[in-house]
Design a protein around this motif. Structure first.
Motif, PDB file in Angstrom:
ATOM      1  N   ARG A 198       0.847  -1.192   0.000  1.00  0.00           N
ATOM      2  CA  ARG A 198       0.000   0.000   0.000  1.00  0.00           C
ATOM      3  C   ARG A 198       0.880   1.238   0.000  1.00  0.00           C
ATOM      4  O   ARG A 198       1.834   1.341   0.781  1.00  0.00           O
ATOM      5  CB  ARG A 198      -0.916   0.037   1.221  1.00  0.00           C
ATOM      6  N   VAL A 199       0.563   2.168  -0.887  1.00  0.00           N
ATOM      7  CA  VAL A 199       1.306   3.423  -0.996  1.00  0.00           C
ATOM      8  C   VAL A 199       0.627   4.455  -0.111  1.00  0.00           C
ATOM      9  O   VAL A 199      -0.589   4.665  -0.204  1.00  0.00           O
ATOM     10  CB  VAL A 199       1.359   3.916  -2.455  1.00  0.00           C
ATOM     11  N   THR A 200       1.411   5.110   0.745  1.00  0.00           N
ATOM     12  CA  THR A 200       0.862   6.085   1.685  1.00  0.00           C
ATOM     13  C   THR A 200       1.170   7.525   1.304  1.00  0.00           C
ATOM     14  O   THR A 200       0.573   8.442   1.866  1.00  0.00           O
ATOM     15  CB  THR A 200       1.398   5.811   3.097  1.00  0.00           C
ATOM     16  N   GLY A 201       2.110   7.769   0.395  1.00  0.00           N
ATOM     17  CA  GLY A 201       2.422   9.132  -0.007  1.00  0.00           C
ATOM     18  C   GLY A 201       3.752   9.202  -0.717  1.00  0.00           C
ATOM     19  O   GLY A 201       4.478   8.198  -0.838  1.00  0.00           O
ATOM     20  N   ALA A 202       4.071  10.398  -1.208  1.00  0.00           N
ATOM     21  CA  ALA A 202       5.350  10.613  -1.886  1.00  0.00           C
ATOM     22  C   ALA A 202       6.478  10.616  -0.863  1.00  0.00           C
ATOM     23  O   ALA A 202       6.309  11.082   0.272  1.00  0.00           O
ATOM     24  CB  ALA A 202       5.326  11.922  -2.664  1.00  0.00           C
ATOM     25  N   ALA A 203       7.634  10.109  -1.256  1.00  0.00           N
ATOM     26  CA  ALA A 203       8.781  10.027  -0.350  1.00  0.00           C
ATOM     27  C   ALA A 203       9.486  11.371  -0.275  1.00  0.00           C
ATOM     28  O   ALA A 203       9.490  12.147  -1.236  1.00  0.00           O
ATOM     29  CB  ALA A 203       9.747   8.944  -0.813  1.00  0.00           C
ATOM     30  N   GLY A 204      10.095  11.634   0.880  1.00  0.00           N
ATOM     31  CA  GLY A 204      10.879  12.846   1.035  1.00  0.00           C
ATOM     32  C   GLY A 204      12.257  12.696   0.426  1.00  0.00           C
ATOM     33  O   GLY A 204      12.631  11.640  -0.104  1.00  0.00           O
ATOM     34  N   SER A 205      13.023  13.763   0.475  1.00  0.00           N
ATOM     35  CA  SER A 205      14.373  13.759  -0.089  1.00  0.00           C
ATOM     36  C   SER A 205      15.289  12.903   0.767  1.00  0.00           C
ATOM     37  O   SER A 205      15.333  13.047   1.996  1.00  0.00           O
ATOM     38  CB  SER A 205      14.907  15.188  -0.176  1.00  0.00           C
ATOM     39  N   ARG A 206      16.020  12.015   0.113  1.00  0.00           N
ATOM     40  CA  ARG A 206      16.952  11.131   0.813  1.00  0.00           C
ATOM     41  C   ARG A 206      18.298  11.164   0.109  1.00  0.00           C
ATOM     42  O   ARG A 206      18.346  11.159  -1.124  1.00  0.00           O
ATOM     43  CB  ARG A 206      16.427   9.688   0.833  1.00  0.00           C
ATOM     44  N   PRO A 207      19.381  11.210   0.856  1.00  0.00           N
ATOM     45  CA  PRO A 207      20.699  11.189   0.206  1.00  0.00           C
ATOM     46  C   PRO A 207      20.955   9.843  -0.448  1.00  0.00           C
ATOM     47  O   PRO A 207      20.624   8.783   0.094  1.00  0.00           O
ATOM     48  CB  PRO A 207      21.673  11.455   1.364  1.00  0.00           C
ATOM     49  N   ALA A 208      21.528   9.878  -1.636  1.00  0.00           N
ATOM     50  CA  ALA A 208      21.834   8.642  -2.359  1.00  0.00           C
ATOM     51  C   ALA A 208      23.023   7.946  -1.718  1.00  0.00           C
ATOM     52  O   ALA A 208      23.943   8.590  -1.205  1.00  0.00           O
ATOM     53  CB  ALA A 208      22.124   8.949  -3.821  1.00  0.00           C
ATOM     54  N   ARG A 209      22.992   6.623  -1.754  1.00  0.00           N
ATOM     55  CA  ARG A 209      24.078   5.818  -1.207  1.00  0.00           C
ATOM     56  C   ARG A 209      24.921   5.270  -2.357  1.00  0.00           C
ATOM     57  O   ARG A 209      24.393   4.644  -3.279  1.00  0.00           O
ATOM     58  CB  ARG A 209      23.524   4.671  -0.360  1.00  0.00           C
ATOM     59  N   HIS A 210      26.216   5.521  -2.272  1.00  0.00           N
ATOM     60  CA  HIS A 210      27.145   5.076  -3.317  1.00  0.00           C
ATOM     61  C   HIS A 210      28.155   4.138  -2.648  1.00  0.00           C
ATOM     62  O   HIS A 210      29.018   4.584  -1.899  1.00  0.00           O
ATOM     63  CB  HIS A 210      27.852   6.255  -3.963  1.00  0.00           C
ATOM     64  N   ARG A 211      28.024   2.847  -2.930  1.00  0.00           N
ATOM     65  CA  ARG A 211      28.860   1.849  -2.274  1.00  0.00           C
ATOM     66  C   ARG A 211      29.902   1.239  -3.207  1.00  0.00           C
ATOM     67  O   ARG A 211      30.667   0.377  -2.780  1.00  0.00           O
ATOM     68  CB  ARG A 211      27.977   0.735  -1.708  1.00  0.00           C
ATOM     69  N   VAL A 212      29.929   1.656  -4.442  1.00  0.00           N
ATOM     70  CA  VAL A 212      30.877   1.117  -5.412  1.00  0.00           C
ATOM     71  C   VAL A 212      31.863   2.221  -5.770  1.00  0.00           C
ATOM     72  O   VAL A 212      31.481   3.383  -5.914  1.00  0.00           O
ATOM     73  CB  VAL A 212      30.139   0.612  -6.670  1.00  0.00           C
ATOM     74  N   PRO A 213      33.148   1.900  -5.914  1.00  0.00           N
ATOM     75  CA  PRO A 213      34.129   2.937  -6.276  1.00  0.00           C
ATOM     76  C   PRO A 213      33.778   3.595  -7.602  1.00  0.00           C
ATOM     77  O   PRO A 213      33.206   2.982  -8.504  1.00  0.00           O
ATOM     78  CB  PRO A 213      35.449   2.154  -6.368  1.00  0.00           C
ATOM     79  N   LEU A 214      34.122   4.882  -7.701  1.00  0.00           N
ATOM     80  CA  LEU A 214      33.913   5.610  -8.946  1.00  0.00           C
ATOM     81  C   LEU A 214      34.865   5.056 -10.000  1.00  0.00           C
ATOM     82  O   LEU A 214      36.074   4.980  -9.794  1.00  0.00           O
ATOM     83  CB  LEU A 214      34.164   7.101  -8.730  1.00  0.00           C
ATOM     84  N   VAL A 215      34.333   4.688 -11.157  1.00  0.00           N
ATOM     85  CA  VAL A 215      35.105   4.034 -12.210  1.00  0.00           C
ATOM     86  C   VAL A 215      35.002   4.862 -13.485  1.00  0.00           C
ATOM     87  O   VAL A 215      33.903   5.234 -13.914  1.00  0.00           O
ATOM     88  CB  VAL A 215      34.596   2.597 -12.473  1.00  0.00           C
ATOM     89  N   GLY A 216      36.166   5.153 -14.079  1.00  0.00           N
ATOM     90  CA  GLY A 216      36.207   5.740 -15.408  1.00  0.00           C
ATOM     91  C   GLY A 216      35.803   7.195 -15.509  1.00  0.00           C
ATOM     92  O   GLY A 216      35.477   7.660 -16.603  1.00  0.00           O
ATOM     93  N   ARG A 217      35.835   7.939 -14.423  1.00  0.00           N
ATOM     94  CA  ARG A 217      35.424   9.342 -14.479  1.00  0.00           C
ATOM     95  C   ARG A 217      36.517  10.277 -13.950  1.00  0.00           C
ATOM     96  O   ARG A 217      36.214  11.365 -13.470  1.00  0.00           O
ATOM     97  CB  ARG A 217      34.148   9.554 -13.642  1.00  0.00           C
ATOM     98  N   ARG A 218      37.769   9.894 -14.053  1.00  0.00           N
ATOM     99  CA  ARG A 218      38.832  10.738 -13.516  1.00  0.00           C
ATOM    100  C   ARG A 218      38.912  12.075 -14.233  1.00  0.00           C
ATOM    101  O   ARG A 218      39.075  13.124 -13.598  1.00  0.00           O
ATOM    102  CB  ARG A 218      40.180  10.009 -13.636  1.00  0.00           C
ATOM    103  N   ARG A 219      38.810  12.069 -15.553  1.00  0.00           N
ATOM    104  CA  ARG A 219      38.949  13.317 -16.308  1.00  0.00           C
ATOM    105  C   ARG A 219      37.808  14.273 -15.978  1.00  0.00           C
ATOM    106  O   ARG A 219      38.027  15.466 -15.734  1.00  0.00           O
ATOM    107  CB  ARG A 219      38.969  13.010 -17.791  1.00  0.00           C
ATOM    108  N   GLU A 220      36.563  13.776 -15.971  1.00  0.00           N
ATOM    109  CA  GLU A 220      35.429  14.645 -15.669  1.00  0.00           C
ATOM    110  C   GLU A 220      35.500  15.166 -14.237  1.00  0.00           C
ATOM    111  O   GLU A 220      35.209  16.347 -13.981  1.00  0.00           O
ATOM    112  CB  GLU A 220      34.114  13.888 -15.882  1.00  0.00           C
ATOM    113  N   LEU A 221      35.898  14.302 -13.297  1.00  0.00           N
ATOM    114  CA  LEU A 221      35.991  14.726 -11.900  1.00  0.00           C
ATOM    115  C   LEU A 221      37.059  15.793 -11.724  1.00  0.00           C
ATOM    116  O   LEU A 221      36.846  16.805 -11.035  1.00  0.00           O
ATOM    117  CB  LEU A 221      36.289  13.516 -11.017  1.00  0.00           C
ATOM    118  N   ALA A 222      38.211  15.596 -12.346  1.00  0.00           N
ATOM    119  CA  ALA A 222      39.290  16.580 -12.214  1.00  0.00           C
ATOM    120  C   ALA A 222      38.893  17.915 -12.833  1.00  0.00           C
ATOM    121  O   ALA A 222      39.169  18.988 -12.266  1.00  0.00           O
ATOM    122  CB  ALA A 222      40.556  16.045 -12.865  1.00  0.00           C
TER     123      ALA A 222
END
Length: 711
Positions: A198-222
């Motif tokens: 049963r759905v009771t309402g829209a969810a509030g804002s929650r911080p995303a969980r990132h449990r895997v290392p960042l892969v292949g984005r060194r250039r964009e991050l820098a």
């Protein structure tokens, strides 16, 4: 009382849908019905019943229209609506659930005819066969599938005033709405019990969980971190936009950018982060996360409790979904953030800005301009889709988030498979399907998709469906035709399958390649992305597949000089006339087209298309040339040689050159020109090879005389 929702003339809709009039699609079905309608109608005057029905159906239809739902039918007091029939955004299930919640709230506020109506809502997601023209025209019976019955049964078991969802819908809206499990139900006609939430309402804002290392984005991050650091150090505000399609990992990159810039010249950096949910309840609701104090109550990183506008700000934080209160608090929120930047460097990060309302975009632009005028150390970092065309204030920089390469995709898959407890060796097989998308990699690695339709995870299919629905009818038809075949896709084959004139498919194929849905593998051959091909092929009904195959066979017969057989499905068309029979016409939109046809034949392995043969090309074995047997007779394929003219005399000359003068034969209609003695197929079936005796075969002597029937 509303009965249909027409969207234009049916002829125009059919022309837009042609040549693919029906598709198999994953849609979300919503069923809503009044609780106790029989007792209610029994005690009301018929005129009051009519007024109540008009108010009820009008309220439900207006809510469904706002959430882009299509009313498929009215069944007594029940309303059935479809979400995801066209223009899917990957959030069809979420829109259906939000529509169910809004229907409950709207009926509670309005109270038609002064009567409190309570309704039950059931929402289910699954595959249907969809009549595209019927959906646009609001026709009854436009969708067919078991999911419709499931939604109706769920509605019967929903509590009054409640919205219940099936397991597939529950997974699709996880994290977007608040849900709680109900008892496992045994629905009528279902072999297995079904878990219901049963759905009771829209969810509030929650911080995303990132449990895997960042892969292949060194250039964009820098690059992004360098832009932020320079803006804060030089006290010259900058706007950094991370641009990429959904599922490209742009949200993860935003998270890493805000973490990478923690200090500037020894001074801690204050991070104010928010995310724009799909279809927010309030236009400025995400703004509350930017000005709300930290959970630990520290005042140093939050807005000042005392001062001008503190009362308006407090009211906004208490009711962020109220647009009236939020509009009064805009100035106070801007001054609060500028006050923070006057004390220490500030990074304002907004995820999924393409979902934001115009009011929130205007606020961020005004904040950036005001910080520049005051010379404050402030940087704005946002994420948005690749198709976003919002103008950015200066100075600004767009950083594209491209798909991962094969090596980085394999590394990411191995990390994800290891966390899921699955063999890392699966990464080699999944790399081609993932296509460099981190979201698709997560979907494939999290669970075995063997139980999913077509072996494609539901999350991955939603992403691809949204990409396909952004195409118009012409481009999507070409992509579906290409996905129906194996091997390279050539323009001539597509034109034959769709019944188009020569030269029309080429520009469309090039446009699809520019959009990243195709890639060129030969001079005139194209390949469909592996995952896109799977999802697109799943959309084709059996009837459309059969029509594609018949059209292609007829075109190949015509190119080879053979007359197409009757019943090939090719419409009759004269010179300068339009196609008079649209593909699939005359078939019921509810049937799947009968027995499953054979797959559409692929192109030749050497890359050449059978529709474009090269007659008599030297050095190519098996080349065919049209050989007329007698004047006035249809042509027949015969062996081609250099200098052959395709006549009976030339066939005899070819035979003499190969086997000598005594072996020359004369070709009659229907007879082979091979000089070797051949028993015609009909005679061989009746008599068998010379000297062979079997059941129902004639016994023949050396001269071919019949000796009698076999025993």
């Amino acid at each position: 009382m509303l009965i249909t929702t027409p969207a234009g003339s049916r002829e125009a809709v059919i022309a837009a849908c042609r040549p693919v009039p029906e598709e198999r699609r994953t849609v979300t079905v919503l069923f809503v019905d009044i609780v106790g309608s029989t007792r209610l109608v029994e005690r009301l005057d018929p005129e009051d019943v009519r007024a109540l029905q008009r108010a009820y159906f009008g309220t439900v239809a207006s809510v469904l229209r706002r959430w882009r739902g299509v009313v498929e039918k009215y069944v007594g007091d029940a309303v059935m609506a479809l979400f995801g029939t066209s223009g899917s955004d990957g959030l069809d299930a979420y829109r259906a659930v939000r529509a169910g919640l809004d229907i409950q709230a709207a009926l509670e506020r309005r109270r038609p005819a002064g009567i409190r109506l309570r309704v039950r809502v059931g929402v289910a997601t699954g595959e249907v066969l969809l009549d595209l023209a019927g959906v646009h025209d609001g026709g009854h019976g436009a969708a067919s599938g078991a999911v419709i019955t499931t939604a109706a049964r769920l509605q019967e078991h929903a509590p009054p005033g409640g919205v219940v969802v099936c397991p597939v819908t529950r997974t699709a809206v996880a994290g977007l709405v608040e849900q709680r499990p109900l008892a496992t139900l045994t629905l009528a006609g279902k072999a297995l019990p079904l878990d219901v939430w049963r759905v009771t309402g829209a969810a509030g804002s929650r911080p995303a969980r990132h449990r895997v290392p960042l892969v292949g984005r060194r250039r964009e991050l820098a690059g992004a971190a360098d832009e932020v650091t320079r803006a804060l150090r030089e006290r010259r505000p900058r706007w950094i936009s991370l641009v990429g399609p959904p599922g490209s990992g742009r949200s993860r990159l935003l998270h890493e950018v805000t973490r990478a810039v923690s200090h500037v010249d020894g001074v801690p950096v204050r991070r104010r982060v928010t995310a724009c949910p799909p279809y927010p309840c309030g236009e400025l609701a995400p703004l509350a996360d930017l000005v709300r104090p930290r959970p630990d109550g520290s005042v140093a990183d939050g807005p000042v409790a005392d001062g001008p506008g503190s009362g308006v700000l407090a009211a906004f934080l208490a009711a962020p979904d109220d647009d009236t209160v939020a509009a009064r608090a805009v100035v106070a929120c801007r001054e609060a953030l500028l006050g923070l930047a006057a004390d220490a460097p500030v990074v304002v990060a907004v995820d999924d800005l393409d979902r934001a309302a115009p009011a929130l975009r205007r606020f961020l632009h005004q904040l950036h301009v005001a910080a520049g005028e005051r010379g404050l150390p402030l940087a704005v970092v946002t994420t948005c889709g690749s198709g976003s065309a919002d103008p950015l204030p200066t100075p600004a920089r767009r950083i594209p988030v491209e798909p991962l390469g094969p090596l980085d995709t394999g590394r990411l898959l191995r990390h994800l498979l290891d966390r899921a407890g699955r063999p890392a060796a699966l990464a080699a097989r999944l790399v081609a399907l993932v296509g460099g998308s981190p979201a698709v990699a997560t979907a494939y690695a999290s669970a075995d998709p063997a139980g999913e339709p077509g072996g494609v995870p539901a999350a991955a299919r939603r992403l691809v469906d949204a990409r396909l629905d952004r195409l118009d009818g012409t481009h999507r038809a070409v992509l579906l035709a290409g996905a129906a075949r194996s091997g390279p896709v050539v323009a001539a084959s597509v034109e034959a399958m769709l019944g188009w004139p020569a030269g029309r498919a080429g520009p469309v194929l090039r446009a699809l390649a520019a959009a990243g849905l195709l890639r060129q593998v030969t001079t005139d051959g194209w390949a469909v992305d592996a995952l896109v091909a799977r999802v697109a092929a799943m959309r084709l009904s059996r009837a459309v597949r059969a029509d594609f195959a018949r059209r292609l066979r007829a075109a190949k017969d015509t190119a080879a000089g053979r007359v197409p057989a009757a019943g090939t499905g090719v419409p009759s068309r004269g010179a300068g006339e339009r196609e008079v029979c649209p593909l699939g016409a005359g078939r019921s939109r509810r049937s799947g087209g009968g027995a499953r046809p054979a797959p559409v034949p692929p192109d030749r392995p050497d890359g050449s298309d059978a529709l474009c043969p090269v007659p008599g090309q030297p050095g190519r074995s098996g080349a065919l040339r049209a050989v007329p047997a007698r004047p006035g007779q249809p042509v027949r394929a015969g062996p081609a040689t250099g200098g052959a003219t395709g006549t009976v005399a030339d066939a005899a000359e070819w035979s003499r050159r190969r086997n000598g003068p005594s072996s020359a034969v004369t070709a009659w209609p229907g007879q082979r020109t091979d000089p070797s003695p051949v028993v015609p197929a009909r005679q061989e079936r009746r008599t068998g090879p010379p000297g062979r005796v079997g059941r129902n075969r004639r016994r023949t002597g050396p001269g071919g005389q019949a000796l009698g029937l076999a025993a």
